[in-house]
Motif scaffolding. Structure first.
Motif, PDB file in Angstrom:
ATOM      1  N   ILE A 138      -2.008  -8.249  -4.003  1.00  0.00           N
ATOM      2  CA  ILE A 138      -0.873  -7.499  -4.540  1.00  0.00           C
ATOM      3  C   ILE A 138       0.037  -6.981  -3.428  1.00  0.00           C
ATOM      4  O   ILE A 138       1.219  -7.318  -3.368  1.00  0.00           O
ATOM      5  CB  ILE A 138      -1.355  -6.316  -5.398  1.00  0.00           C
ATOM      6  CG1 ILE A 138      -2.215  -6.807  -6.561  1.00  0.00           C
ATOM      7  CG2 ILE A 138      -0.162  -5.522  -5.911  1.00  0.00           C
ATOM      8  CD1 ILE A 138      -1.494  -7.616  -7.609  1.00  0.00           C
ATOM      9  N   ALA A 139      -0.518  -6.151  -2.554  1.00  0.00           N
ATOM     10  CA  ALA A 139       0.307  -5.552  -1.501  1.00  0.00           C
ATOM     11  C   ALA A 139      -0.579  -4.893  -0.460  1.00  0.00           C
ATOM     12  O   ALA A 139      -1.627  -4.329  -0.799  1.00  0.00           O
ATOM     13  CB  ALA A 139       1.267  -4.523  -2.086  1.00  0.00           C
ATOM     14  N   PRO A 140      -0.179  -4.924   0.811  1.00  0.00           N
ATOM     15  CA  PRO A 140      -0.868  -4.105   1.813  1.00  0.00           C
ATOM     16  C   PRO A 140      -0.469  -2.650   1.651  1.00  0.00           C
ATOM     17  O   PRO A 140       0.557  -2.343   1.035  1.00  0.00           O
ATOM     18  CB  PRO A 140      -0.364  -4.688   3.135  1.00  0.00           C
ATOM     19  CG  PRO A 140       0.998  -5.193   2.810  1.00  0.00           C
ATOM     20  CD  PRO A 140       0.943  -5.682   1.377  1.00  0.00           C
ATOM     21  N   ILE A 141      -1.298  -1.769   2.196  1.00  0.00           N
ATOM     22  CA  ILE A 141      -1.020  -0.333   2.104  1.00  0.00           C
ATOM     23  C   ILE A 141      -0.803   0.266   3.487  1.00  0.00           C
ATOM     24  O   ILE A 141       0.191   0.943   3.741  1.00  0.00           O
ATOM     25  CB  ILE A 141      -2.175   0.411   1.405  1.00  0.00           C
ATOM     26  CG1 ILE A 141      -2.360  -0.107  -0.018  1.00  0.00           C
ATOM     27  CG2 ILE A 141      -1.932   1.906   1.402  1.00  0.00           C
ATOM     28  CD1 ILE A 141      -3.577   0.479  -0.705  1.00  0.00           C
ATOM     29  N   ALA A 142      -1.760   0.031   4.363  1.00  0.00           N
ATOM     30  CA  ALA A 142      -1.700   0.645   5.688  1.00  0.00           C
ATOM     31  C   ALA A 142      -2.451  -0.226   6.679  1.00  0.00           C
ATOM     32  O   ALA A 142      -3.280  -1.061   6.294  1.00  0.00           O
ATOM     33  CB  ALA A 142      -2.297   2.051   5.658  1.00  0.00           C
ATOM     34  N   PHE A 154      -2.056   9.048   5.905  1.00  0.00           N
ATOM     35  CA  PHE A 154      -2.467   7.851   6.637  1.00  0.00           C
ATOM     36  C   PHE A 154      -2.503   8.110   8.139  1.00  0.00           C
ATOM     37  O   PHE A 154      -3.379   7.609   8.849  1.00  0.00           O
ATOM     38  CB  PHE A 154      -1.522   6.694   6.333  1.00  0.00           C
ATOM     39  CG  PHE A 154      -1.616   6.168   4.920  1.00  0.00           C
ATOM     40  CD1 PHE A 154      -2.650   6.550   4.084  1.00  0.00           C
ATOM     41  CD2 PHE A 154      -0.665   5.294   4.433  1.00  0.00           C
ATOM     42  CE1 PHE A 154      -2.735   6.075   2.780  1.00  0.00           C
ATOM     43  CE2 PHE A 154      -0.739   4.798   3.138  1.00  0.00           C
ATOM     44  CZ  PHE A 154      -1.786   5.191   2.311  1.00  0.00           C
ATOM     45  N   ALA A 155      -1.535   8.887   8.643  1.00  0.00           N
ATOM     46  CA  ALA A 155      -1.488   9.183  10.076  1.00  0.00           C
ATOM     47  C   ALA A 155      -2.737   9.919  10.530  1.00  0.00           C
ATOM     48  O   ALA A 155      -3.230   9.709  11.644  1.00  0.00           O
ATOM     49  CB  ALA A 155      -0.236   9.996  10.405  1.00  0.00           C
ATOM     50  N   ASP A 156      -3.266  10.781   9.659  1.00  0.00           N
ATOM     51  CA  ASP A 156      -4.511  11.488   9.987  1.00  0.00           C
ATOM     52  C   ASP A 156      -5.679  10.518  10.128  1.00  0.00           C
ATOM     53  O   ASP A 156      -6.690  10.840  10.767  1.00  0.00           O
ATOM     54  CB  ASP A 156      -4.832  12.519   8.907  1.00  0.00           C
ATOM     55  CG  ASP A 156      -3.876  13.694   8.915  1.00  0.00           C
ATOM     56  OD1 ASP A 156      -3.204  13.902   9.954  1.00  0.00           O
ATOM     57  OD2 ASP A 156      -3.769  14.398   7.899  1.00  0.00           O
ATOM     58  N   LEU A 157      -5.552   9.337   9.514  1.00  0.00           N
ATOM     59  CA  LEU A 157      -6.582   8.300   9.630  1.00  0.00           C
ATOM     60  C   LEU A 157      -6.286   7.349  10.794  1.00  0.00           C
ATOM     61  O   LEU A 157      -7.032   6.390  11.010  1.00  0.00           O
ATOM     62  CB  LEU A 157      -6.655   7.485   8.332  1.00  0.00           C
ATOM     63  CG  LEU A 157      -7.018   8.239   7.062  1.00  0.00           C
ATOM     64  CD1 LEU A 157      -6.914   7.317   5.856  1.00  0.00           C
ATOM     65  CD2 LEU A 157      -8.429   8.818   7.166  1.00  0.00           C
ATOM     66  N   GLY A 158      -5.202   7.619  11.492  1.00  0.00           N
ATOM     67  CA  GLY A 158      -4.798   6.714  12.557  1.00  0.00           C
ATOM     68  C   GLY A 158      -4.117   5.469  12.044  1.00  0.00           C
ATOM     69  O   GLY A 158      -3.962   4.487  12.779  1.00  0.00           O
ATOM     70  N   ALA A 159      -3.706   5.484  10.793  1.00  0.00           N
ATOM     71  CA  ALA A 159      -3.101   4.306  10.158  1.00  0.00           C
ATOM     72  C   ALA A 159      -1.629   4.546   9.876  1.00  0.00           C
ATOM     73  O   ALA A 159      -1.165   5.681   9.830  1.00  0.00           O
ATOM     74  CB  ALA A 159      -3.836   3.978   8.865  1.00  0.00           C
ATOM     75  N   GLU A 160      -0.904   3.466   9.690  1.00  0.00           N
ATOM     76  CA  GLU A 160       0.500   3.542   9.342  1.00  0.00           C
ATOM     77  C   GLU A 160       0.774   2.682   8.121  1.00  0.00           C
ATOM     78  O   GLU A 160       0.249   1.576   8.000  1.00  0.00           O
ATOM     79  CB  GLU A 160       1.370   3.077  10.513  1.00  0.00           C
ATOM     80  CG  GLU A 160       1.260   3.976  11.733  1.00  0.00           C
ATOM     81  CD  GLU A 160       2.232   3.581  12.834  1.00  0.00           C
ATOM     82  OE1 GLU A 160       3.294   3.022  12.497  1.00  0.00           O
ATOM     83  OE2 GLU A 160       1.915   3.838  14.010  1.00  0.00           O
ATOM     84  N   ALA A 161       1.588   3.211   7.207  1.00  0.00           N
ATOM     85  CA  ALA A 161       1.940   2.474   6.000  1.00  0.00           C
ATOM     86  C   ALA A 161       2.801   1.275   6.350  1.00  0.00           C
ATOM     87  O   ALA A 161       3.613   1.331   7.273  1.00  0.00           O
ATOM     88  CB  ALA A 161       2.685   3.383   5.030  1.00  0.00           C
ATOM     89  N   PHE A 162       2.605   0.185   5.611  1.00  0.00           N
ATOM     90  CA  PHE A 162       3.506  -0.950   5.741  1.00  0.00           C
ATOM     91  C   PHE A 162       3.511  -1.745   4.450  1.00  0.00           C
ATOM     92  O   PHE A 162       2.571  -1.689   3.671  1.00  0.00           O
ATOM     93  CB  PHE A 162       3.152  -1.828   6.946  1.00  0.00           C
ATOM     94  CG  PHE A 162       2.017  -2.797   6.745  1.00  0.00           C
ATOM     95  CD1 PHE A 162       2.242  -4.165   6.854  1.00  0.00           C
ATOM     96  CD2 PHE A 162       0.725  -2.362   6.483  1.00  0.00           C
ATOM     97  CE1 PHE A 162       1.202  -5.067   6.700  1.00  0.00           C
ATOM     98  CE2 PHE A 162      -0.309  -3.256   6.336  1.00  0.00           C
ATOM     99  CZ  PHE A 162      -0.066  -4.620   6.436  1.00  0.00           C
ATOM    100  N   SER A 163       4.611  -2.451   4.215  1.00  0.00           N
ATOM    101  CA  SER A 163       4.790  -3.141   2.944  1.00  0.00           C
ATOM    102  C   SER A 163       5.083  -4.621   3.170  1.00  0.00           C
ATOM    103  O   SER A 163       5.735  -4.988   4.151  1.00  0.00           O
ATOM    104  CB  SER A 163       5.936  -2.520   2.142  1.00  0.00           C
ATOM    105  OG  SER A 163       5.658  -1.179   1.800  1.00  0.00           O
ATOM    106  N   LEU A 164       4.592  -5.434   2.253  1.00  0.00           N
ATOM    107  CA  LEU A 164       4.888  -6.859   2.214  1.00  0.00           C
ATOM    108  C   LEU A 164       4.957  -7.279   0.753  1.00  0.00           C
ATOM    109  O   LEU A 164       4.361  -6.642  -0.115  1.00  0.00           O
ATOM    110  CB  LEU A 164       3.799  -7.686   2.919  1.00  0.00           C
ATOM    111  CG  LEU A 164       3.638  -7.535   4.436  1.00  0.00           C
ATOM    112  CD1 LEU A 164       2.390  -8.293   4.891  1.00  0.00           C
ATOM    113  CD2 LEU A 164       4.864  -8.041   5.178  1.00  0.00           C
ATOM    114  N   THR A 165       5.656  -8.368   0.484  1.00  0.00           N
ATOM    115  CA  THR A 165       5.619  -8.935  -0.857  1.00  0.00           C
ATOM    116  C   THR A 165       4.234  -9.542  -1.094  1.00  0.00           C
ATOM    117  O   THR A 165       3.501  -9.825  -0.140  1.00  0.00           O
ATOM    118  CB  THR A 165       6.669 -10.040  -1.004  1.00  0.00           C
ATOM    119  OG1 THR A 165       6.340 -11.132  -0.120  1.00  0.00           O
ATOM    120  CG2 THR A 165       8.063  -9.524  -0.677  1.00  0.00           C
ATOM    121  N   PRO A 166       3.849  -9.760  -2.355  1.00  0.00           N
ATOM    122  CA  PRO A 166       2.553 -10.412  -2.610  1.00  0.00           C
ATOM    123  C   PRO A 166       2.409 -11.741  -1.874  1.00  0.00           C
ATOM    124  O   PRO A 166       1.331 -12.036  -1.330  1.00  0.00           O
ATOM    125  CB  PRO A 166       2.565 -10.599  -4.134  1.00  0.00           C
ATOM    126  CG  PRO A 166       3.391  -9.451  -4.639  1.00  0.00           C
ATOM    127  CD  PRO A 166       4.482  -9.293  -3.610  1.00  0.00           C
TER     128      PRO A 166
END
Length: 350
Positions: free
Chosen positions: A145-149, A311-323
């Motif tokens: 479906i989609a990436p989150i982070a 997400f930043a507290d987890l050391g992660a960054e949000a990002f989006s892509l099409t399916p």
């Protein structure tokens, strides 16, 4: 199916035998038209249903226990989707088998958009190519479906090595082949370090640990000298105290938590991109309009400032892509690891 001129060749000069045959059943033209009509009606029904989705509770399944990064990501997304859709979105923890229990459950669920999974690099790339009891294909048997982070790893070393850069570490490892040990706390980290070794042309001994805590303790005790440490990183506090040295991060770009530290790619290995991502998957066969509606919801949620802070507290960054782009990312990662495993004859046994 294209319509040719002969399919529409109806005239008053049809032979009696042909007329009799046409009376026994629909002509080729009629059959084609009926199929096209059915497809149009089905597509219209799917689109209409997608506009109404969700009409009841949506489950998001995670293959890990409560409290971990995957669970936090799942609950953050579920809460925000509930607010966005005005329907309850709940999280269900199904730990076991390094995520296999959750993956098998979701792929066997009805493809209606009401059972989703928070997948990771481990569950949907590493597991299918390394675990003999993982018999699924992450793209064929799921609807990405989609990436989150995304969260990279940190390349950290023991200060006894007296190196300050990735180049210095590589020079030391080449001067002492096989003398340095590196620790790992999971298959993805293990493979990431093996890729680094292959590109750098160095040899280090692998020492596996059952968890990030034991692996970090071994690094602090100088039982191993090198590690990729996953974010959120407990190693950072030790770096600040001088007990460890941070050389680089493993992702495509510098993480916000250490913006002044170069990436491995910047240190001389262009294209090096080894990270742990989180994404949403549905069972294979989920209608396209529903998948697109879920993906649109996730894109709106991950753009929210408070979600990005979580997400930043987890050391992660949000990002989006099409399916489609997300599916391409999964294939890229799978092909990369399959190539590495084959070329270096890697055996994954934990």
């Amino acid at each position: 199916m294209p319509l040719h001129a002969r399919d529409a060749g109806l005239s008053t000069g049809v032979a009696p035998a042909r007329v009799a045959a046409d009376r026994r059943g629909p002509s080729a033209l009629v059959r084609v038209c009926l199929r096209l009509l059915a497809l149009v009606l089905l597509g219209g029904a799917s689109a209409a249903h997608a506009q109404e989705y969700p009409e009841r509770v949506v489950r998001i399944v995670t293959g890990y226990a409560p409290g971990g990064p995957s669970d936090i990501v799942a609950r953050t997304v579920a809460r925000k989707l509930s607010e966005l859709w005005g329907r309850q979105v709940v999280v269900e923890n199904r730990p076991g088998g390094s995520g296999l229990v959750a993956s098998d459950m979701v792929r066997g669920s009805p493809p209606d958009g009401y059972t989703l999974q928070i997948g990771t690099t481990t569950t949907h790339v590493i597991n299918p190519i390394t675990l003999p009891n993982a018999t699924f294909d992450p793209v064929r048997d799921f609807t990405p479906i989609a990436p989150i982070a995304v969260a990279p790893y940190l390349l950290v070393v023991h200060p006894s090595l007296k190196v300050k850069t990735t180049a210095e570490l590589i020079a030391l490892a080449k001067a002492q082949p096989g003398k340095l040990n590196y620790g790992s706390s999971g298959t993805s980290i293990y493979l990431g370090m093996e890729l680094f070794k292959a590109l750098a042309g160095i040899d280090m001994m692998h020492v596996p640990y059952k968890g990030g805590g034991p692996a970090l303790a071994a690094l602090l005790a100088n039982e191993v000298q090198v590690e990729f440490d996953p974010l959120p990183s407990a190693a950072l506090s030790h770096v600040k105290q001088g007990a460890l040295v941070l050389l680089a991060s493993s992702g495509a770009k510098r993480p916000r938590v250490v913006p002044d530290v170069p990436t491995v790619a910047e240190a001389g290995f262009p294209g090096f991109d080894v990270s742990s991502w989180y994404g949403v998957f549905a069972p294979a066969g989920t209608p396209g309009p529903i998948a697109e509606r879920i993906a649109a919801g996730i894109a709106r949620v991950t753009a929210l400032p408070d979600v990005q802070m979580t997400f930043a507290d987890l050391g992660a960054e949000a990002f989006s892509l099409t399916p489609a782009a997300f599916a391409q990312l999964i294939r890229r990662d799978r092909d990369m690891w399959l190539k590495l495993i084959k070329e270096r004859n890697i055996k994954v046994d934990y």
